[in-house]
Design a protein around this motif. Structure first.
Motif, PDB file in Angstrom:
ATOM      1  N   GLN A 133       5.364   6.329  -5.926  1.00  0.00           N
ATOM      2  CA  GLN A 133       4.860   6.978  -4.614  1.00  0.00           C
ATOM      3  C   GLN A 133       3.909   5.885  -4.230  1.00  0.00           C
ATOM      4  O   GLN A 133       3.314   5.184  -4.660  1.00  0.00           O
ATOM      5  CB  GLN A 133       4.255   8.201  -5.034  1.00  0.00           C
ATOM      6  N   GLY A 134       3.575   5.893  -2.902  1.00  0.00           N
ATOM      7  CA  GLY A 134       2.803   4.839  -2.189  1.00  0.00           C
ATOM      8  C   GLY A 134       1.232   4.844  -2.581  1.00  0.00           C
ATOM      9  O   GLY A 134       0.750   3.982  -3.024  1.00  0.00           O
ATOM     10  N   TRP A 135       0.869   6.161  -3.112  1.00  0.00           N
ATOM     11  CA  TRP A 135      -0.689   6.017  -3.526  1.00  0.00           C
ATOM     12  C   TRP A 135      -0.798   5.457  -4.775  1.00  0.00           C
ATOM     13  O   TRP A 135      -1.942   5.349  -5.249  1.00  0.00           O
ATOM     14  CB  TRP A 135      -0.977   7.531  -3.440  1.00  0.00           C
ATOM     15  N   ASN A 136       0.135   5.708  -5.754  1.00  0.00           N
ATOM     16  CA  ASN A 136       0.230   5.127  -7.084  1.00  0.00           C
ATOM     17  C   ASN A 136       1.013   3.877  -7.611  1.00  0.00           C
ATOM     18  O   ASN A 136       0.984   3.457  -8.508  1.00  0.00           O
ATOM     19  CB  ASN A 136       0.035   6.207  -8.164  1.00  0.00           C
ATOM     20  N   SER A 435      -3.628  -3.886 -10.200  1.00  0.00           N
ATOM     21  CA  SER A 435      -3.163  -4.362  -8.784  1.00  0.00           C
ATOM     22  C   SER A 435      -4.366  -4.904  -8.182  1.00  0.00           C
ATOM     23  O   SER A 435      -5.416  -4.330  -8.164  1.00  0.00           O
ATOM     24  CB  SER A 435      -2.131  -3.359  -8.213  1.00  0.00           C
ATOM     25  N   PHE A 436      -4.258  -5.989  -7.568  1.00  0.00           N
ATOM     26  CA  PHE A 436      -5.162  -6.576  -6.786  1.00  0.00           C
ATOM     27  C   PHE A 436      -4.650  -6.831  -5.367  1.00  0.00           C
ATOM     28  O   PHE A 436      -3.881  -7.407  -5.131  1.00  0.00           O
ATOM     29  CB  PHE A 436      -5.828  -7.719  -7.437  1.00  0.00           C
ATOM     30  N   ALA A 437      -5.336  -6.258  -4.411  1.00  0.00           N
ATOM     31  CA  ALA A 437      -5.087  -6.521  -3.104  1.00  0.00           C
ATOM     32  C   ALA A 437      -6.160  -7.083  -2.380  1.00  0.00           C
ATOM     33  O   ALA A 437      -7.233  -6.654  -2.405  1.00  0.00           O
ATOM     34  CB  ALA A 437      -4.794  -5.226  -2.350  1.00  0.00           C
ATOM     35  N   GLN A 447     -10.138  -7.480   3.514  1.00  0.00           N
ATOM     36  CA  GLN A 447      -9.807  -6.407   2.582  1.00  0.00           C
ATOM     37  C   GLN A 447      -9.685  -6.671   1.232  1.00  0.00           C
ATOM     38  O   GLN A 447      -8.651  -7.711   1.112  1.00  0.00           O
ATOM     39  CB  GLN A 447      -8.642  -5.412   3.307  1.00  0.00           C
ATOM     40  N   THR A 448     -10.616  -6.340   0.295  1.00  0.00           N
ATOM     41  CA  THR A 448     -10.429  -6.696  -0.954  1.00  0.00           C
ATOM     42  C   THR A 448     -10.383  -5.458  -1.641  1.00  0.00           C
ATOM     43  O   THR A 448     -11.362  -4.473  -1.888  1.00  0.00           O
ATOM     44  CB  THR A 448     -11.444  -7.664  -1.474  1.00  0.00           C
ATOM     45  N   ALA A 449      -9.332  -5.183  -2.814  1.00  0.00           N
ATOM     46  CA  ALA A 449      -9.504  -3.914  -3.456  1.00  0.00           C
ATOM     47  C   ALA A 449      -8.650  -4.063  -4.911  1.00  0.00           C
ATOM     48  O   ALA A 449      -7.730  -4.811  -4.900  1.00  0.00           O
ATOM     49  CB  ALA A 449      -8.791  -2.766  -2.781  1.00  0.00           C
ATOM     50  N   LEU A 450      -9.199  -3.387  -5.946  1.00  0.00           N
ATOM     51  CA  LEU A 450      -8.692  -3.308  -7.097  1.00  0.00           C
ATOM     52  C   LEU A 450      -8.096  -1.964  -7.518  1.00  0.00           C
ATOM     53  O   LEU A 450      -9.002  -1.279  -7.219  1.00  0.00           O
ATOM     54  CB  LEU A 450      -9.719  -3.789  -8.186  1.00  0.00           C
ATOM     55  N   ARG A 451      -6.929  -1.829  -7.702  1.00  0.00           N
ATOM     56  CA  ARG A 451      -6.586  -0.535  -8.001  1.00  0.00           C
ATOM     57  C   ARG A 451      -6.000  -0.529  -9.448  1.00  0.00           C
ATOM     58  O   ARG A 451      -5.271  -1.435  -9.941  1.00  0.00           O
ATOM     59  CB  ARG A 451      -5.159  -0.177  -7.196  1.00  0.00           C
ATOM     60  N   LEU A 452      -6.126   0.833 -10.022  1.00  0.00           N
ATOM     61  CA  LEU A 452      -5.661   1.012 -11.605  1.00  0.00           C
ATOM     62  C   LEU A 452      -5.086   2.209 -11.457  1.00  0.00           C
ATOM     63  O   LEU A 452      -5.413   2.998 -11.186  1.00  0.00           O
ATOM     64  CB  LEU A 452      -6.818   1.207 -12.664  1.00  0.00           C
TER      65      LEU A 452
END
Length: 742
Positions: A133-136, A435-437, A447-452
């Motif tokens: 899914q897009g959110w995860n 993931s790193f955006a 825009q800098t963001a780290l997602r786990l």
């Protein structure tokens, strides 16, 4: 450090930790081996010549050179009456024992997807649809496997792809009592971690035995076998000469893999010392065993590495040349043409199984798991005959969706179908995908963001899992969902919660202004689609929106308010990556009605599709539609476009619209991998066009043409590109994350 070097490093650490184990087994000149209690005795008819036994050593990709030795034997009519192997030698020896010849083995070695077979990360394509899914969705392919309370797992690779390959080539021998019943009697060596003993595997599941002998500690998960916990046999004996002799071999041939010795200047770091320590332990037990052989064929592998699977042809030739160098010693074992034909005739009687047959039984450690798996297999494959590839594809998806270490299958001659065995899940499984955006371009916010992204599967679960995704940085937030399929059916329900902050940017010439929307609430969905590719869910999201500043757009005032969005959501995803796909289609969207201070209907849908044009090129098509069906939206709820993957020639969120439609396409060129870096750089040329309902500003149409150089990383696809709008104005952009809209 290469993937294989990392494997060796972990293996070295394992060896250091298991020195007490090895010291207990080496109480005599030769290690103590524990044969299976019910192992069949060997008998040999009088064939008028010595019984020839061959022992094949382990060594990663270097073990492919064993195929060249076998090819030399076939060309010079040297029979192999007994064969034993460890690790890669066990894989080659086991496949040869089923009746395959050197040509068959060469084809397997050259066409096998070794990156997949040895990958520590499940294929993105095989991940269950709920994890796409897009959110995860993760942008890279790095997956951290953990156990209960975030403990380290038994191994970083479950070996599922390897199990499928072994099952495919050995399934016909599921009914045999002993490995003596193979066209060439076979044994392989594994190490039991419980009793600190070597184990000679000579009966049971052939595929499982070969998987056990290759279970490199800390890399592949161990194999449970009749109360034992088995790992790579190289811990105790990397060259099983004694095993071949115990099988009745009167002339034994040992095939070793000879590399170069390091120099003192190379042993100056912790990793180099540990790696060499591992090599010393293996080389010592190998030298001891080699002294017991009548003939030793030492393959010069100094110019290769243990991860050189792409050089299979060269490795095979190296094995052939090494055998050729022992031609004088081997000549005495050659037999005449008539006797050779008789030998081949016996080996040609290898068993086969139908290309299509039904599934007749399913085994699993838990009865509830077996019941649900049986129901799902029947639903997906039916009760009639099924093709092997279709069955393997189904099993791969089920393994990824259930989180078990793997599955294998065998042909059941008596029942006329396949037996499927799901390996035991030893405890709860936790998968973490980082993931790193990042995106930056002049005149817009960086825009800098780290997602786990996290997925937790309980020890007793079938497909149920807890999902969560936490984002730190730009647009921070936390979302979670408990996904509960209903038994082995394709139905599910999923309650969830969310807390998130979203930045909304606007521009007035060169001036950029950012507002924020804080949102929290919960959701509940029910739907169909518990497998890999497609899902439809019906439910509602409800919560509260708080805006940083009241903004008036076309007479619509943005006010803090509660909301409830009943909706239908859909997702279809066959892509091979979440960040930089080479092929496949992704469609994701929703339609519903938002009840709030100013209610409106909505539709959102995005599409990205890729397909191969040639070996190194793919076409790409993309599109997006979003609409409130004529209703005017407040500033924070308007649909936005602009930025990476959305008209890249324009600034991030430059367009705010009540309705928007965009489409584009292009070509992506994939270069060959950069040697030693295992990086596949590429070039993309894309064209996009969009039409936007800008409220009082009317409808506007804009275009963008982009050329970019990109490369995959474990945490996302990186790239740098330049885009031109319809007026020819250029915009440069540096990004990391997904290729296209996130």
């Amino acid at each position: 450090m290469s993937r294989y070097a990392i494997f060796r490093y972990l293996f070295a650490l394992c060896l250091m930790a298991t020195q007490p184990l090895m010291s207990q087994t080496q109480v005599t000149e030769s290690p103590v081996y524990v044969a299976d209690e019910n192992e069949s005795s060997h008998t040999q008819k009088d064939i008028g010549r010595p019984v020839v036994g061959v022992a094949l050593s382990g060594g990663g990709a270097l073990g492919l050179s064993h195929i060249g030795v076998i090819r030399y034997f076939e060309e010079h009519h040297i029979p192999i009456d007994r064969i034993a192997g460890t690790s890669m030698g066990g894989l080659i020896g086991g496949l040869y024992a089923t009746g395959l010849d050197a040509s068959d083995l060469t084809s397997i070695a050259e066409h096998a997807n070794w990156n997949l077979l040895l990958s520590a990360t499940p294929q993105y394509r095989d991940q269950p649809i709920v994890e796409k899914q897009g959110w995860n969705r993760s942008y890279g392919n790095l997956t951290l496997r953990l156990g209960r309370r975030f403990s380290l797992p038994q191994g970083i690779n479950s070996g599922e792809a390897l199990s499928m390959m072994l099952s495919r080539n050995t399934a016909a021998y599921g009914d045999m009592e002993s490995f003596d019943d193979l066209p060439t009697p076979f044994r392989c060596v594994a190490t039991d971690l419980i009793k600190a003993e070597g184990v000679v595997l000579g009966r049971g599941s052939l595929a499982k035995a070969m998987r056990a002998t290759m279970a490199l500690p800390a890399i592949f998960t161990p194999v449970a076998w009749e109360g034992k916990v088995l790992v790579d046999g190289g811990l105790i004996q990397n060259l099983p000469v004694e095993v071949a002799q115990s099988m009745g071999a009167e002339k034994t041939i040992a095939v070793t893999l000879k590399g170069g010795f390091p120099q003192a200047k190379d042993l100056t770091s912790l990793s180099s010392i540990l790696l060499r320590s591992a090599s010393v332990a293996i080389e010592q037990n190998e030298r001891r065993s080699a002294k017991l052989a009548d003939i030793v064929i030492a393959v010069d592998t100094g110019r290769f590495s243990g991860s050189d699977y792409a050089r299979a042809r060269d490795l095979i030739q190296a094995g052939y040349e090494a055998a050729k160098a022992r031609a004088e010693e081997l000549k005495s074992l050659e037999i005449g043409s008539a006797e050779w034909e008789t030998y081949l005739e016996h080996r040609r009687h290898r068993l086969t199984y139908p290309l299509r047959a039904p599934v007749v039984s399913v085994t699993a450690h838990q009865e509830s798991f077996r019941r649900d798996a049986t129901q799902e297999l029947k639903r997906k494959l039916g009760s009639g005959p099924v093709g092997v590839r279709e069955m393997e594809d189904t099993l791969s998806g089920m393994v990824a969706a259930t989180g078990v270490p793997g599955a294998s299958y065998e042909w059941n001659q008596k029942e006329g179908g396949y037996n499927i065995d799901f390996l035991r899940r030893t405890g709860e499984s936790i998968l973490i995908r980082p993931s790193f955006a990042f995106s930056t371009s002049p005149g817009e916010p960086s825009q800098t963001a780290l997602r786990l992204s996290l997925s937790r599967i309980g020890a007793g679960a079938y497909k149920s899992r807890a999902l969560a995704a936490a984002t730190v940085g730009y647009d921070p937030g936390l979302r979670a969902e408990y996904y509960r399929p209903i038994g082995g059916t394709g139905n599910f329900f999923a309650p969830g919660m969310f807390v998130e902050r979203t930045h909304v940017n606007s521009y007035a010439g060169r001036v950029q202004t950012a507002q924020t929307r804080d949102r929290f609430g919960g959701s509940f969905y029910a739907g169909m689609g518990t497998w890999r590719f497609a899902q439809v869910r019906l439910g509602v999201r409800a919560g509260y929106d708080s805006y940083s500043r009241q903004v008036v757009t076309d007479g619509v005032v943005s006010r803090n308010h509660a909301f409830a969005d009943p909706e239908v959501r859909w997702i279809y995803n066959t892509q091979d990556s979440g960040g930089l796909p080479y092929k496949g289609t992704r469609i994701e969207g929703a339609v519903g009605y938002s009840f709030r201070d100013r209610s409106y209907p909505f539709l959102r849908n995005g599409l990205t599709s890729l397909g191969p044009l040639s070996r190194y090129a793919s076409w790409v098509g993309m599109g997006e539609i979003a609409s409130s069906f004529g209703r005017k939206l407040n500033f924070y709820e308007q649909f936005t476009s602009g930025g990476s993957g959305q008209l890249g020639a324009y600034r991030y969120q430059e367009f705010h619209a009540n309705t928007m439609v965009s489409a584009g396409g292009g070509v992506v060129f994939h270069a060959p991998p950069v040697r030693r870096l295992s990086v596949y750089p590429g070039i993309a040329v894309l064209y996009e066009a969009g039409r936007f309902d800008m409220g009082s500003l009317g409808w506007q149409t804009h275009q963008s043409t982009t050329a970019a150089v990109f490369f995959p990383t474990p945490i996302g696809a990186g790239g740098i590109g330049v885009s031109f709008n319809e007026a020819g104005k250029a915009r440069f952009r540096l990004s990391l994350g997904a290729l296209g809209k996130r």
